[in-house]
Design a protein around this motif. Sequence first.
Motif, PDB file in Angstrom:
ATOM      1  N   GLU A 155      47.578  39.355  40.803  1.00 50.78           N
ATOM      2  CA  GLU A 155      46.791  39.550  42.000  1.00 50.78           C
ATOM      3  C   GLU A 155      45.493  38.751  41.920  1.00 50.78           C
ATOM      4  O   GLU A 155      45.054  38.204  42.914  1.00 50.78           O
ATOM      5  CB  GLU A 155      46.496  41.036  42.173  1.00 50.78           C
ATOM      6  CG  GLU A 155      45.754  41.337  43.432  1.00 50.78           C
ATOM      7  CD  GLU A 155      45.500  42.819  43.587  1.00 50.78           C
ATOM      8  OE1 GLU A 155      44.530  43.153  44.241  1.00 50.78           O
ATOM      9  OE2 GLU A 155      46.263  43.623  43.039  1.00 50.78           O
ATOM     10  N   PHE A 156      44.896  38.673  40.742  1.00 47.88           N
ATOM     11  CA  PHE A 156      43.655  37.931  40.581  1.00 47.88           C
ATOM     12  C   PHE A 156      43.881  36.438  40.818  1.00 47.88           C
ATOM     13  O   PHE A 156      43.068  35.770  41.460  1.00 47.88           O
ATOM     14  CB  PHE A 156      43.084  38.153  39.178  1.00 47.88           C
ATOM     15  CG  PHE A 156      41.791  37.435  38.930  1.00 47.88           C
ATOM     16  CD1 PHE A 156      40.606  37.981  39.378  1.00 47.88           C
ATOM     17  CD2 PHE A 156      41.770  36.228  38.266  1.00 47.88           C
ATOM     18  CE1 PHE A 156      39.405  37.311  39.168  1.00 47.88           C
ATOM     19  CE2 PHE A 156      40.580  35.564  38.044  1.00 47.88           C
ATOM     20  CZ  PHE A 156      39.396  36.112  38.492  1.00 47.88           C
ATOM     21  N   ILE A 157      44.992  35.924  40.328  1.00 41.74           N
ATOM     22  CA  ILE A 157      45.273  34.497  40.438  1.00 41.74           C
ATOM     23  C   ILE A 157      45.653  34.113  41.858  1.00 41.74           C
ATOM     24  O   ILE A 157      45.403  32.990  42.301  1.00 41.74           O
ATOM     25  CB  ILE A 157      46.387  34.102  39.441  1.00 41.74           C
ATOM     26  CG1 ILE A 157      45.879  34.327  38.015  1.00 41.74           C
ATOM     27  CG2 ILE A 157      46.817  32.670  39.608  1.00 41.74           C
ATOM     28  CD1 ILE A 157      46.914  34.138  36.962  1.00 41.74           C
ATOM     29  N   ALA A 158      46.194  35.029  42.617  1.00 43.34           N
ATOM     30  CA  ALA A 158      46.662  34.711  43.968  1.00 43.34           C
ATOM     31  C   ALA A 158      45.518  34.525  44.963  1.00 43.34           C
ATOM     32  O   ALA A 158      45.679  33.824  45.956  1.00 43.34           O
ATOM     33  CB  ALA A 158      47.589  35.816  44.464  1.00 43.34           C
ATOM     34  N   ASP A 159      44.355  35.111  44.708  1.00 44.03           N
ATOM     35  CA  ASP A 159      43.242  35.024  45.645  1.00 44.03           C
ATOM     36  C   ASP A 159      42.474  33.719  45.435  1.00 44.03           C
ATOM     37  O   ASP A 159      42.052  33.386  44.327  1.00 44.03           O
ATOM     38  CB  ASP A 159      42.314  36.215  45.456  1.00 44.03           C
ATOM     39  CG  ASP A 159      41.263  36.320  46.541  1.00 44.03           C
ATOM     40  OD1 ASP A 159      41.437  35.689  47.605  1.00 44.03           O
ATOM     41  OD2 ASP A 159      40.272  37.049  46.330  1.00 44.03           O
ATOM     42  N   GLY A 160      42.261  32.992  46.516  1.00 43.06           N
ATOM     43  CA  GLY A 160      41.554  31.712  46.451  1.00 43.06           C
ATOM     44  C   GLY A 160      40.089  31.856  46.082  1.00 43.06           C
ATOM     45  O   GLY A 160      39.512  30.992  45.410  1.00 43.06           O
ATOM     46  N   TRP A 161      39.470  32.957  46.526  1.00 46.46           N
ATOM     47  CA  TRP A 161      38.063  33.162  46.192  1.00 46.46           C
ATOM     48  C   TRP A 161      37.872  33.407  44.701  1.00 46.46           C
ATOM     49  O   TRP A 161      36.848  33.024  44.132  1.00 46.46           O
ATOM     50  CB  TRP A 161      37.489  34.328  46.988  1.00 46.46           C
ATOM     51  CG  TRP A 161      37.253  33.982  48.421  1.00 46.46           C
ATOM     52  CD1 TRP A 161      37.923  34.467  49.488  1.00 46.46           C
ATOM     53  CD2 TRP A 161      36.296  33.061  48.940  1.00 46.46           C
ATOM     54  NE1 TRP A 161      37.447  33.909  50.640  1.00 46.46           N
ATOM     55  CE2 TRP A 161      36.438  33.041  50.336  1.00 46.46           C
ATOM     56  CE3 TRP A 161      35.330  32.244  48.359  1.00 46.46           C
ATOM     57  CZ2 TRP A 161      35.654  32.239  51.148  1.00 46.46           C
ATOM     58  CZ3 TRP A 161      34.550  31.455  49.178  1.00 46.46           C
ATOM     59  CH2 TRP A 161      34.711  31.457  50.544  1.00 46.46           C
ATOM     60  N   ASN A 162      38.842  34.040  44.061  1.00 46.75           N
ATOM     61  CA  ASN A 162      38.753  34.240  42.611  1.00 46.75           C
ATOM     62  C   ASN A 162      38.848  32.913  41.873  1.00 46.75           C
ATOM     63  O   ASN A 162      38.171  32.704  40.869  1.00 46.75           O
ATOM     64  CB  ASN A 162      39.834  35.203  42.147  1.00 46.75           C
ATOM     65  CG  ASN A 162      39.578  36.609  42.631  1.00 46.75           C
ATOM     66  OD1 ASN A 162      38.456  36.980  42.914  1.00 46.75           O
ATOM     67  ND2 ASN A 162      40.635  37.395  42.740  1.00 46.75           N
ATOM     68  N   TRP A 163      39.680  32.015  42.372  1.00 49.09           N
ATOM     69  CA  TRP A 163      39.761  30.666  41.793  1.00 49.09           C
ATOM     70  C   TRP A 163      38.413  29.955  41.961  1.00 49.09           C
ATOM     71  O   TRP A 163      37.924  29.299  41.039  1.00 49.09           O
ATOM     72  CB  TRP A 163      40.860  29.844  42.461  1.00 49.09           C
ATOM     73  CG  TRP A 163      42.214  30.116  41.905  1.00 49.09           C
ATOM     74  CD1 TRP A 163      43.146  30.964  42.402  1.00 49.09           C
ATOM     75  CD2 TRP A 163      42.778  29.541  40.733  1.00 49.09           C
ATOM     76  NE1 TRP A 163      44.261  30.954  41.609  1.00 49.09           N
ATOM     77  CE2 TRP A 163      44.064  30.071  40.581  1.00 49.09           C
ATOM     78  CE3 TRP A 163      42.329  28.615  39.797  1.00 49.09           C
ATOM     79  CZ2 TRP A 163      44.895  29.713  39.531  1.00 49.09           C
ATOM     80  CZ3 TRP A 163      43.151  28.260  38.764  1.00 49.09           C
ATOM     81  CH2 TRP A 163      44.426  28.817  38.634  1.00 49.09           C
ATOM     82  N   PHE A 164      37.854  30.072  43.146  1.00 43.84           N
ATOM     83  CA  PHE A 164      36.565  29.445  43.404  1.00 43.84           C
ATOM     84  C   PHE A 164      35.486  29.990  42.478  1.00 43.84           C
ATOM     85  O   PHE A 164      34.701  29.225  41.909  1.00 43.84           O
ATOM     86  CB  PHE A 164      36.189  29.656  44.870  1.00 43.84           C
ATOM     87  CG  PHE A 164      34.886  29.032  45.259  1.00 43.84           C
ATOM     88  CD1 PHE A 164      34.770  27.659  45.375  1.00 43.84           C
ATOM     89  CD2 PHE A 164      33.778  29.822  45.494  1.00 43.84           C
ATOM     90  CE1 PHE A 164      33.575  27.077  45.731  1.00 43.84           C
ATOM     91  CE2 PHE A 164      32.573  29.250  45.849  1.00 43.84           C
ATOM     92  CZ  PHE A 164      32.467  27.878  45.969  1.00 43.84           C
ATOM     93  N   ASP A 165      35.442  31.308  42.310  1.00 41.39           N
ATOM     94  CA  ASP A 165      34.468  31.907  41.399  1.00 41.39           C
ATOM     95  C   ASP A 165      34.686  31.433  39.969  1.00 41.39           C
ATOM     96  O   ASP A 165      33.726  31.185  39.237  1.00 41.39           O
ATOM     97  CB  ASP A 165      34.540  33.427  41.453  1.00 41.39           C
ATOM     98  CG  ASP A 165      33.911  33.994  42.706  1.00 41.39           C
ATOM     99  OD1 ASP A 165      33.091  33.292  43.328  1.00 41.39           O
ATOM    100  OD2 ASP A 165      34.243  35.138  43.074  1.00 41.39           O
ATOM    101  N   SER A 166      35.930  31.295  39.565  1.00 42.00           N
ATOM    102  CA  SER A 166      36.230  30.806  38.217  1.00 42.00           C
ATOM    103  C   SER A 166      35.722  29.387  38.024  1.00 42.00           C
ATOM    104  O   SER A 166      35.165  29.048  36.974  1.00 42.00           O
ATOM    105  CB  SER A 166      37.730  30.865  37.955  1.00 42.00           C
ATOM    106  OG  SER A 166      38.193  32.182  38.059  1.00 42.00           O
ATOM    107  N   VAL A 167      35.908  28.539  39.025  1.00 40.91           N
ATOM    108  CA  VAL A 167      35.418  27.161  38.943  1.00 40.91           C
ATOM    109  C   VAL A 167      33.896  27.144  38.877  1.00 40.91           C
ATOM    110  O   VAL A 167      33.306  26.388  38.099  1.00 40.91           O
ATOM    111  CB  VAL A 167      35.942  26.333  40.139  1.00 40.91           C
ATOM    112  CG1 VAL A 167      35.230  25.005  40.242  1.00 40.91           C
ATOM    113  CG2 VAL A 167      37.435  26.120  40.029  1.00 40.91           C
TER     114      VAL A 167
END
Length: 83
Positions: free
Chosen positions: A1-13
Amino acid sequence: EFIADGWNWFDSVVVFVSLVSLFSENIPGMSVLRLLRAFRVFRLFKRIPSLKQVLVALNQSLPPMFNAFVLVCLITAIYSIMA
């Protein structure tokens, strides 16, 4: 679920870029990548419906404002040619 959200990817970057810039200051273009932190504000538009409504209204008002700007520029150009 964490990987599927685009905002979580953005926060990781954003966190990764912050960590890299913390350890090495001399990488070219790193200051531009630090600007990604400013775009985290856009998450609020998804969570707060009234902010999203304001953004939609602002987006819809841009084309008429552009038309008015072009008209004012045209009138100013005509008056400057006549003077």
